[in-house]
Write a protein that holds these residues in place. Structure first.
Motif, PDB file in Angstrom:
ATOM      1  N   GLN A  33       0.812  -1.233   0.178  1.00  0.00           N
ATOM      2  CA  GLN A  33      -0.084   0.073  -0.009  1.00  0.00           C
ATOM      3  C   GLN A  33       0.885   1.324  -0.075  1.00  0.00           C
ATOM      4  OE1 GLN A  33      -2.530   0.311   3.377  1.00  0.00           O
ATOM      5  NE2 GLN A  33      -3.643   1.921   2.642  1.00  0.00           N
ATOM      6  N   ARG A  34       1.862   1.003   0.910  1.00  0.00           N
ATOM      7  CA  ARG A  34       2.887   2.211   0.758  1.00  0.00           C
ATOM      8  C   ARG A  34       3.530   2.651  -0.651  1.00  0.00           C
ATOM      9  NH1 ARG A  34       7.706   3.302   5.038  1.00  0.00           N
ATOM     10  NH2 ARG A  34       8.591   5.429   4.171  1.00  0.00           N
ATOM     11  N   GLU A  35       3.983   1.421  -1.126  1.00  0.00           N
ATOM     12  CA  GLU A  35       4.520   1.571  -2.407  1.00  0.00           C
ATOM     13  C   GLU A  35       3.526   2.311  -3.605  1.00  0.00           C
ATOM     14  OE1 GLU A  35       5.570  -2.399  -3.511  1.00  0.00           O
ATOM     15  OE2 GLU A  35       7.596  -2.258  -1.943  1.00  0.00           O
ATOM     16  N   ARG A  36       2.204   1.727  -3.344  1.00  0.00           N
ATOM     17  CA  ARG A  36       1.218   2.400  -4.341  1.00  0.00           C
ATOM     18  C   ARG A  36       1.137   3.827  -4.088  1.00  0.00           C
ATOM     19  NH1 ARG A  36      -1.555  -2.686  -3.127  1.00  0.00           N
ATOM     20  NH2 ARG A  36      -2.674  -1.802  -1.675  1.00  0.00           N
ATOM     21  N   LEU A  37       0.999   4.186  -2.789  1.00  0.00           N
ATOM     22  CA  LEU A  37       0.855   5.794  -2.511  1.00  0.00           C
ATOM     23  C   LEU A  37       2.233   6.428  -3.054  1.00  0.00           C
ATOM     24  CD1 LEU A  37      -0.585   5.361   1.082  1.00  0.00           C
ATOM     25  CD2 LEU A  37      -1.894   6.195  -0.931  1.00  0.00           C
ATOM     26  N   GLU A  38       3.188   5.923  -2.963  1.00  0.00           N
ATOM     27  CA  GLU A  38       4.498   6.654  -3.375  1.00  0.00           C
ATOM     28  C   GLU A  38       4.182   6.613  -4.871  1.00  0.00           C
ATOM     29  OE1 GLU A  38       7.806   4.521  -1.767  1.00  0.00           O
ATOM     30  OE2 GLU A  38       7.706   5.126   0.008  1.00  0.00           O
ATOM     31  N   SER A  39       4.008   5.680  -5.697  1.00  0.00           N
ATOM     32  CA  SER A  39       3.856   5.607  -7.113  1.00  0.00           C
ATOM     33  C   SER A  39       2.940   6.923  -7.518  1.00  0.00           C
ATOM     34  CB  SER A  39       3.459   4.468  -7.553  1.00  0.00           C
ATOM     35  OG  SER A  39       4.434   3.516  -7.440  1.00  0.00           O
ATOM     36  N   LEU A  40       1.620   6.800  -6.855  1.00  0.00           N
ATOM     37  CA  LEU A  40       0.610   7.741  -6.867  1.00  0.00           C
ATOM     38  C   LEU A  40       1.251   9.169  -6.641  1.00  0.00           C
ATOM     39  CD1 LEU A  40      -2.252   8.432  -7.528  1.00  0.00           C
ATOM     40  CD2 LEU A  40      -3.015   8.142  -5.074  1.00  0.00           C
ATOM     41  N   GLY A  41       1.978   9.385  -5.995  1.00  0.00           N
ATOM     42  CA  GLY A  41       2.595  10.513  -5.242  1.00  0.00           C
ATOM     43  C   GLY A  41       3.638  11.234  -6.356  1.00  0.00           C
ATOM     44  N   LEU A  42       4.205  10.426  -7.144  1.00  0.00           N
ATOM     45  CA  LEU A  42       5.211  10.597  -7.867  1.00  0.00           C
ATOM     46  C   LEU A  42       4.417  11.158  -9.056  1.00  0.00           C
ATOM     47  CD1 LEU A  42       7.994   7.919  -7.606  1.00  0.00           C
ATOM     48  CD2 LEU A  42       8.091  10.174  -7.241  1.00  0.00           C
ATOM     49  N   LEU A  43       3.288  10.222  -9.547  1.00  0.00           N
ATOM     50  CA  LEU A  43       2.525  10.774 -10.720  1.00  0.00           C
ATOM     51  C   LEU A  43       1.735  12.101 -10.578  1.00  0.00           C
ATOM     52  CD1 LEU A  43       1.060   9.784 -13.342  1.00  0.00           C
ATOM     53  CD2 LEU A  43      -0.677   8.828 -12.088  1.00  0.00           C
ATOM     54  N   ALA A  44       1.125  12.222  -9.220  1.00  0.00           N
ATOM     55  CA  ALA A  44       0.612  13.689  -9.120  1.00  0.00           C
ATOM     56  C   ALA A  44       1.704  14.842  -9.027  1.00  0.00           C
ATOM     57  CB  ALA A  44       0.180  13.352  -7.519  1.00  0.00           C
ATOM     58  N   GLY A  45       2.978  14.624  -8.577  1.00  0.00           N
ATOM     59  CA  GLY A  45       3.914  15.380  -8.820  1.00  0.00           C
ATOM     60  C   GLY A  45       4.159  15.751 -10.197  1.00  0.00           C
ATOM     61  N   SER A  46       4.263  14.632 -11.113  1.00  0.00           N
ATOM     62  CA  SER A  46       4.540  15.026 -12.312  1.00  0.00           C
ATOM     63  C   SER A  46       3.593  15.545 -13.212  1.00  0.00           C
ATOM     64  CB  SER A  46       4.796  13.577 -13.074  1.00  0.00           C
ATOM     65  OG  SER A  46       5.243  13.664 -14.628  1.00  0.00           O
ATOM     66  N   VAL A  47       2.289  15.194 -13.072  1.00  0.00           N
ATOM     67  CA  VAL A  47       1.512  15.974 -13.503  1.00  0.00           C
ATOM     68  C   VAL A  47       1.257  17.433 -13.101  1.00  0.00           C
ATOM     69  CG1 VAL A  47      -1.322  15.970 -13.691  1.00  0.00           C
ATOM     70  CG2 VAL A  47      -0.343  13.942 -13.940  1.00  0.00           C
ATOM     71  N   ALA A  48       1.356  17.690 -11.747  1.00  0.00           N
ATOM     72  CA  ALA A  48       1.334  19.132 -11.261  1.00  0.00           C
ATOM     73  C   ALA A  48       2.402  19.998 -11.920  1.00  0.00           C
ATOM     74  CB  ALA A  48       1.507  19.042  -9.524  1.00  0.00           C
ATOM     75  N   HIS A  49       3.533  19.479 -12.083  1.00  0.00           N
ATOM     76  CA  HIS A  49       4.421  20.235 -12.854  1.00  0.00           C
ATOM     77  C   HIS A  49       4.321  20.378 -14.260  1.00  0.00           C
ATOM     78  CE1 HIS A  49       8.041  20.522  -9.933  1.00  0.00           C
ATOM     79  NE2 HIS A  49       7.745  19.065  -9.575  1.00  0.00           N
ATOM     80  N   GLY A  50       3.917  19.497 -14.910  1.00  0.00           N
ATOM     81  CA  GLY A  50       3.409  19.887 -16.260  1.00  0.00           C
ATOM     82  C   GLY A  50       2.096  20.754 -16.195  1.00  0.00           C
ATOM     83  N   PHE A  51       0.999  20.636 -15.565  1.00  0.00           N
ATOM     84  CA  PHE A  51      -0.117  21.506 -15.400  1.00  0.00           C
ATOM     85  C   PHE A  51       0.514  22.882 -14.963  1.00  0.00           C
ATOM     86  CE2 PHE A  51      -3.562  23.241 -13.133  1.00  0.00           C
ATOM     87  CZ  PHE A  51      -4.761  23.173 -14.284  1.00  0.00           C
ATOM     88  N   ASN A  52       1.503  23.119 -14.156  1.00  0.00           N
ATOM     89  CA  ASN A  52       1.924  24.455 -13.533  1.00  0.00           C
ATOM     90  C   ASN A  52       2.600  25.064 -14.604  1.00  0.00           C
ATOM     91  OD1 ASN A  52       2.197  26.207 -11.337  1.00  0.00           O
ATOM     92  ND2 ASN A  52       4.456  25.835 -11.488  1.00  0.00           N
ATOM     93  N   ASP A  53       3.389  24.482 -15.496  1.00  0.00           N
ATOM     94  CA  ASP A  53       3.958  25.451 -16.564  1.00  0.00           C
ATOM     95  C   ASP A  53       2.820  25.776 -17.556  1.00  0.00           C
ATOM     96  OD1 ASP A  53       6.165  24.446 -15.775  1.00  0.00           O
ATOM     97  OD2 ASP A  53       6.613  22.733 -16.989  1.00  0.00           O
ATOM     98  N   ILE A  54       1.887  24.762 -17.898  1.00  0.00           N
ATOM     99  CA  ILE A  54       0.688  25.362 -18.889  1.00  0.00           C
ATOM    100  C   ILE A  54       0.219  26.428 -18.245  1.00  0.00           C
ATOM    101  CG2 ILE A  54      -1.490  24.567 -20.046  1.00  0.00           C
ATOM    102  CD1 ILE A  54      -0.282  21.943 -20.246  1.00  0.00           C
ATOM    103  N   LEU A  55      -0.223  26.458 -16.789  1.00  0.00           N
ATOM    104  CA  LEU A  55      -0.850  27.492 -16.089  1.00  0.00           C
ATOM    105  C   LEU A  55      -0.334  28.908 -16.217  1.00  0.00           C
ATOM    106  CD1 LEU A  55      -3.745  28.182 -14.296  1.00  0.00           C
ATOM    107  CD2 LEU A  55      -2.252  27.293 -12.420  1.00  0.00           C
ATOM    108  N   GLY A  56       0.970  28.656 -15.845  1.00  0.00           N
ATOM    109  CA  GLY A  56       1.972  29.735 -15.915  1.00  0.00           C
ATOM    110  C   GLY A  56       1.844  30.518 -17.142  1.00  0.00           C
ATOM    111  N   GLY A  57       1.756  29.800 -18.626  1.00  0.00           N
ATOM    112  CA  GLY A  57       1.443  30.447 -19.499  1.00  0.00           C
ATOM    113  C   GLY A  57       0.325  31.343 -19.689  1.00  0.00           C
TER     114      GLY A  57
END
Length: 251
Positions: free
Chosen positions: A149-173
């Motif tokens: 369960q912890r490994e799944r949460l860590e994977s989900l956290g990495l995915l959320a961080g990656s999505v957030a970074h990409g969305f943040n770049d688009i949002l900044g523009g």
């Protein structure tokens, strides 16, 4: 027909629930008396494999005691059927036969131990070991589940961080272009209202992005008070302007 032999000195919670398959009533009572001297167990005596599975379906047990020789079947045949269950209980085979080859045969078939009827004093120790081993197995399975369960949460956290970074770049523009567009318009231009609502929506999206980044990095999220009425008012204004725009376009 099953017969309950509850071995408790007082009405306290039983150490473990045991089903004992033995077709000889005398042997069943002798074993029950032996266990009563050493352990606190809730023992249910059954006389056939059919009664055993009926009792197990009624209430799963922590341990099964199997007689090696039964009328019309063997303990190993019953053991093989028990092993087909989704969560088979640990089994100890009890026999009046003499010879270590029977013990080896039972262990190979999946029994956790083998006890001879002429050595009943060994049964208590065998039951303790079987229960302790089963509890340790259950504890390890629980730890493995928590680790997965912890490994799944860590994977989900990495995915959320990656999505957030990409969305943040688009949002900044988007926000930068909105600010530039607002700077090109006179103060009384009607489009300024739409740009203002876009900036408010962008600010809310930026807040969401920060929370996603914090989650992805494992940072604790600090709750804060918000003006719910103001949020509702801003949302109403945004949708009102969008509806008005769509109406004007259709005209």
């Amino acid at each position: 027909m099953t017969e309950s032999l509850t071995l408790l000195a007082e009405p306290a919670q039983a150490l473990a629930r045991v089903i004992h398959l033995e077709d000889d009533p005398l042997d069943a009572k002798l074993i029950a008396a032996q266990l009563a001297e050493e352990l606190e167990l809730d023992v249910t005596w059954v006389k056939s494999a059919a009664e055993l599975f009926e009792e197990f379906a009624r209430a799963p047990c922590d341990l099964v005691l199997l007689d090696y020789r039964l009328r019309g079947e063997t303990g190993l045949e019953v053991l093989a059927e028990l092993k087909k269950l989704p969560e088979p209980p640990p089994c100890i085979v009890i026999s009046g036969e003499i010879g270590s080859e029977y013990g080896v045969e039972c262990l190979h078939a999946g029994a956790v131990d083998f006890v001879l009827k002429d050595r009943p004093a060994r049964l208590g120790a065998a039951i303790r070991r079987a229960l302790e081993r089963d509890r340790e197995r259950a504890r390890l399975q629980k730890l493995e589940g928590l680790l997965k369960q912890r490994e799944r949460l860590e994977s989900l956290g990495l995915l959320a961080g990656s999505v957030a970074h990409g969305f943040n770049d688009i949002l900044g523009g988007i926000l930068n272009l909105t600010d530039a567009a607002a700077g090109c318009l006179p103060p009384d231009h009607p489009a300024r209202g739409y740009l203002h609502q876009t900036q408010l929506a962008g600010a809310r999206a930026a807040s969401l992005t920060r929370r996603l980044l914090a989650y992805g990095q494992g940072q604790p999220l600090a709750p804060k008070k918000v003006d719910f009425n103001a949020m509702v008012e801003e949302t109403i204004q945004l949708f009102s302007r969008l509806a008005l725009t769509e109406f004007e376009v259709q005209l």
